[in-house]
Design a protein around this motif. Structure first.
Motif, PDB file in Angstrom:
ATOM      1  N   GLY A 198      -5.720   1.966 -15.251  1.00 31.20           N
ATOM      2  CA  GLY A 198      -5.332   2.905 -14.211  1.00 31.20           C
ATOM      3  C   GLY A 198      -3.865   2.838 -13.860  1.00 31.20           C
ATOM      4  N   VAL A 199      -3.036   2.434 -14.838  1.00 26.66           N
ATOM      5  CA  VAL A 199      -1.604   2.242 -14.626  1.00 26.66           C
ATOM      6  C   VAL A 199      -0.840   3.304 -15.410  1.00 26.66           C
ATOM      7  N   GLU A 200       0.230   3.810 -14.823  1.00 25.88           N
ATOM      8  CA  GLU A 200       1.068   4.817 -15.493  1.00 25.88           C
ATOM      9  C   GLU A 200       1.944   4.120 -16.537  1.00 25.88           C
ATOM     10  N   ASN A 232       0.858  -1.183   0.000  1.00 24.60           N
ATOM     11  CA  ASN A 232       0.000   0.000   0.000  1.00 24.60           C
ATOM     12  C   ASN A 232       0.894   1.233   0.000  1.00 24.60           C
ATOM     13  N   GLY A 283      -3.675  -0.641  -3.159  1.00 20.09           N
ATOM     14  CA  GLY A 283      -3.287   0.745  -2.930  1.00 20.09           C
ATOM     15  C   GLY A 283      -1.877   1.095  -3.353  1.00 20.09           C
ATOM     16  N   ALA A 288      -1.418  -5.848 -12.222  1.00 14.65           N
ATOM     17  CA  ALA A 288      -1.893  -4.471 -12.118  1.00 14.65           C
ATOM     18  C   ALA A 288      -3.194  -4.396 -11.327  1.00 14.65           C
ATOM     19  N   ILE A 289      -4.110  -5.324 -11.592  1.00 11.27           N
ATOM     20  CA  ILE A 289      -5.394  -5.329 -10.882  1.00 11.27           C
ATOM     21  C   ILE A 289      -5.190  -5.541  -9.383  1.00 11.27           C
ATOM     22  N   ARG A 344       1.096   2.294  -5.988  1.00 15.87           N
ATOM     23  CA  ARG A 344       1.219   3.190  -7.135  1.00 15.87           C
ATOM     24  C   ARG A 344       1.853   2.364  -8.259  1.00 15.87           C
ATOM     25  N   VAL A 345       1.095   2.104  -9.301  1.00 13.77           N
ATOM     26  CA  VAL A 345       1.505   1.112 -10.290  1.00 13.77           C
ATOM     27  C   VAL A 345       1.918   1.770 -11.600  1.00 13.77           C
ATOM     28  N   TYR A 346       3.103   1.385 -12.055  1.00 16.09           N
ATOM     29  CA  TYR A 346       3.636   1.767 -13.357  1.00 16.09           C
ATOM     30  C   TYR A 346       3.847   0.481 -14.150  1.00 16.09           C
ATOM     31  N   LYS A 394       5.688   2.125  -4.666  1.00 15.55           N
ATOM     32  CA  LYS A 394       5.827   2.437  -6.088  1.00 15.55           C
ATOM     33  C   LYS A 394       6.279   1.167  -6.797  1.00 15.55           C
ATOM     34  N   ARG A 453      -3.153  -2.491  -7.690  1.00 11.10           N
ATOM     35  CA  ARG A 453      -3.978  -1.286  -7.549  1.00 11.10           C
ATOM     36  C   ARG A 453      -5.008  -1.483  -6.445  1.00 11.10           C
TER      37      ARG A 453
END
Length: 285
Positions: free
Chosen positions: A194-196, A150, A174, A167-168, A176-178, A153, A171
């Motif tokens: 919702g991923v960078e 949570n 909590g 990714a699911i 921060r997903v790239y 990065k 996220r």
């Protein structure tokens, strides 16, 4: 599904024992061999190799079928099972399925006549295996990373089946997903998750956890030099992997080799995926 007198399951890890038990629970006769050091297999008859071959019309070999090309992958067998003409000859006029069978078929010319099929190539199996792989990878990160996920990065390299599942989950926790990939459509798809999105050239920042899913070098020295002693790298891809292990070692980074997770973290579920693939192959035969 065609008429089957008996399934024969030979060797492998706990997945194959769960597979045999699950097929037996469906009402099919099942013979097993190569699990002597693992204990009884529920609903299946333990037999000699020759007896299994005589009784069974469908033979199920492990995943991978062999690790060294010389012996069957049977870590719980009382004795090693050699791959040679004598072994292959047992399965003439049988339907044979195995996982990652390239080295198996190279062990005898008789396999050309038997024509075994590779259930590992089935798309439904690959999609299913991505789920326990992602869950197992996150479990490793929880155990090995000194902080919480949570707020962490996290970087995922590759955005295929495993990358999307990761990714699911991340996220939802909590993080921060790239994610990094080459294909433009994957970069756009990351935004929908919702991923960078990043290209591999853009991996120039520090991350808490890096999950690699690409079986080609994508995390080299330039990216690794940006990490610090607390960064955890989880290698999920098959050889040669995507992390420059030499550079990571020189920099003192912590790398966890985490290949073949379905059989290690969720053998019962992984067995169900194999069974579904085998049943589908039999339906299509």
């Amino acid at each position: 599904m065609p008429t089957i007198n008996t399934f024969g399951v030979i060797g492998g890890d706990e997945r194959m024992r769960y597979l045999a038990a699950s097929i037996a629970a469906d009402g099919y006769p099942v013979c097993v061999h190569g699990f002597e050091n693992l204990g009884p297999c529920r609903g299946a008859a333990e037999t000699t190799l020759s007896e299994l071959a005589k009784k069974s019309s469908v033979i199920l070999l492990p995943l991978p079928a062999t690790r060294d090309g010389l012996t069957l992958n049977a870590p719980y067998a009382a004795a090693e099972i050699r791959l040679d003409d004598a072994f292959a000859s047992l399965f003439c006029n049988r339907t044979v399925y195995g996982g990652m069978i390239q080295r198996l078929v190279a062990s005898s010319v008789l396999w050309r006549e038997i024509e075994p099929e590779d259930y590992y190539r089935r798309e439904e199996l690959a999609v299913g295996n991505a789920i326990p792989t992602a869950e197992g990878a996150v479990s490793i990160a929880i155990q090995e990373y000194p902080g919480t996920l949570n707020g962490a990065k996290c970087l995922i390299t590759g955005f295929g089946r495993i990358g999307k599942n990761l990714a699911i989950i991340l996220r939802g926790m909590g993080a921060r997903v790239y994610a990094a990939a080459r294909k433009k459509e994957d970069l756009m798809r990351m935004r929908a998750f919702g991923v960078e999105p990043l290209t591999y050239r853009e991996i120039t920042q520090r991350f808490d956890v890096i999950f690699n899913t690409v079986p080609a070098r994508v995390i080299g020295a330039p990216a690794l030099t940006q990490q610090d002693a607390d960064t955890l790298l989880v290698e999920l891809a098959s050889a040669p992997g995507g992390i420059d292990l030499e550079s990571a070692g020189r920099l003192g980074l912590h790398v966890v080799q985490a290949q073949s997770l379905p059989g290690r973290v969720a053998p019962k579920t992984a067995a169900e995926y194999i069974k579904e693939a085998v049943y589908n192959m039999l339906e299509e035969a």
